[in-house]
Write an enzyme that holds these catalytic residues in place. Structure first.
Site, PDB file in Angstrom:
ATOM      1  N   ASP A 102       0.816  -1.211   0.000  1.00 25.78           N
ATOM      2  CA  ASP A 102       0.000   0.000   0.000  1.00 25.78           C
ATOM      3  C   ASP A 102       0.853   1.267   0.000  1.00 25.78           C
ATOM      4  OD1 ASP A 102      -2.730   1.279   0.402  1.00 25.78           O
ATOM      5  OD2 ASP A 102      -1.681   2.027   2.166  1.00 25.78           O
ATOM      6  N   THR A 125       3.197  -8.201  -0.867  1.00 25.71           N
ATOM      7  CA  THR A 125       3.338  -7.945   0.565  1.00 25.71           C
ATOM      8  C   THR A 125       2.725  -9.100   1.347  1.00 25.71           C
ATOM      9  OG1 THR A 125       2.524  -6.591   2.408  1.00 25.71           O
ATOM     10  CG2 THR A 125       1.264  -6.479   0.354  1.00 25.71           C
ATOM     11  N   ASP A 129      -2.721  -6.570   2.534  1.00 25.37           N
ATOM     12  CA  ASP A 129      -3.652  -5.531   2.964  1.00 25.37           C
ATOM     13  C   ASP A 129      -3.962  -4.512   1.864  1.00 25.37           C
ATOM     14  OD1 ASP A 129      -1.139  -4.409   2.893  1.00 25.37           O
ATOM     15  OD2 ASP A 129      -1.264  -3.469   4.870  1.00 25.37           O
ATOM     16  N   ARG A 171       1.554  -5.952  10.526  1.00 25.48           N
ATOM     17  CA  ARG A 171       1.281  -4.573  10.957  1.00 25.48           C
ATOM     18  C   ARG A 171      -0.126  -4.483  11.560  1.00 25.48           C
ATOM     19  NH1 ARG A 171       2.560  -0.674   6.061  1.00 25.48           N
ATOM     20  NH2 ARG A 171       0.993  -2.051   5.133  1.00 25.48           N
TER      21      ARG A 171
END
Length: 321
Positions: A102, A125, A129, A171
């Site tokens: 992102d 990733t 997300d 995260r």
């Protein structure tokens, strides 16, 4: 047409597969491929080199990224973005392909608005997300690394009748924890996106202990920030000696799985098929098919976890199913 590729942000297994496909398929399509080393930092510093078959020899089984990556504070300064643009012009680069998450896509959005360099983005990733996208390069390998670790931890947990609190990366996204808890039969799953009820879990666990349960596996996403607390809770409220295992960066590494390799090739093939006549898109994977989406659409949308998985995992959070 000269096309440059860079990898940005956290590395993920499968990036090298995509890089190999980038070089080989570029030559098939009569494009000239270039590497940008060290991500956005390397673009600012002009670390751009023409790529050939020798560069990608033997890399398909390696995790990480052979062209390396970075997180760049300098990129927030327009002066350095202008320098990056000038470096591309020096090499007569016509378009960019970027593998990242992102943050990388947001950085790309600013760069495009300022300098109009055509691009295609590919989600890469382990956090998985990216909005409007169900699969990012690196996710399947990360899940398999976690699976292997949990299988090994289960041996010790059952042998010593202990509770193990296993912390996954991601995260503020609980995808890895959610899918791992379901697919590995964990007794607890805590993620940032959902509330949890420890009183209900305590009631449930005490009943299960009377019925023969003698160990617990709790999967806790790092974004919850409750790993140490949950360990102490198991000892205080459940009466089980507990241990913490923080999987950390091993989740990013390792040889890419078969699914990972296939997806990476498919992502890159679609990117190169569209870079010339249909650029300025992000390649996404949704409902078992690849879809080109506008970058603004992704940036302005909110990521959400799979609803079916959330429903299945509710009892692991002490919630009603």
């Amino acid at each position: 047409m000269k096309i440059a590729i860079l990898t940005s942000g956290g590395d993920s297994s499968g990036m090298n597969v995509a890089i190999k496909r980038f070089v080989e398929y570029s030559y098939e399509k009569n494009f000239t491929p270039y590497f940008i080393y060290d991500g956005l930092e390397g673009l600012i510093d002009g670390k751009i080199k023409k790529a050939n078959y020798k560069d990608v020899r033997g890399i398909i089984c390696r995790g990480g990224t052979i062209i390396r990556s970075s997180r760049s504070k300098r990129w927030f300064d327009k002066e350095y973005r202008k320098k990056a643009y000038e470096n591309l012009k020096k090499q007569s680069i016509d378009a960019l392909i970027i593998l990242g998450g992102d943050g990388s896509f947001r950085a790309l959005n600013v760069f495009y608005k300022e300098f109009k360099i055509p691009f295609i983005g590919i989600p890469a990733t382990i956090d998985n997300d990216i909005a409007l996208n169900e699969y990012s390069i690196g996710v399947d390998t990360a899940l398999n690394v976690i699976r292997s670790a949990i299988d090994d931890i289960r041996d010790t947990a059952s042998s010593f009748s202990r509770a193990f609190v296993i912390e996954t990366m991601g995260r503020e996204c609980g995808y890895l924890a959610l899918i791992s808890a379901i697919s590995n039969g964990a007794e607890m799953c805590l993620i940032p996106e959902m509330s949890y009820n420890l009183d209900r879990l305590k009631e449930k666990y005490l009943k299960e202990i009377k019925n023969g349960r003698n160990y617990f596996l709790a999967i806790v996403a790092e974004g919850v920030k409750k790993t140490e607390f949950i360990k102490e809770w198991f000892e205080r409220e459940i009466g089980f000696e507990s241990r913490i295992t923080i999987l950390g960066h091993i989740q990013r590494g390792g040889a890419p799985t078969t699914i990972e390799r296939l997806r990476a090739v498919e992502f890159m093939s679609l990117a190169l098929d569209n870079i010339e006549n249909n650029p300025n898109k992000i390649v996404t994977f949704c409902d078992d098919k690849f879809i080109l989406r506008n970058l603004e659409e992704i940036i302005n949308s909110k990521y959400s976890l799979p609803k079916k998985a959330l429903e299945i995992a509710k009892p692991l959070m002490g919630l009603d199913g």
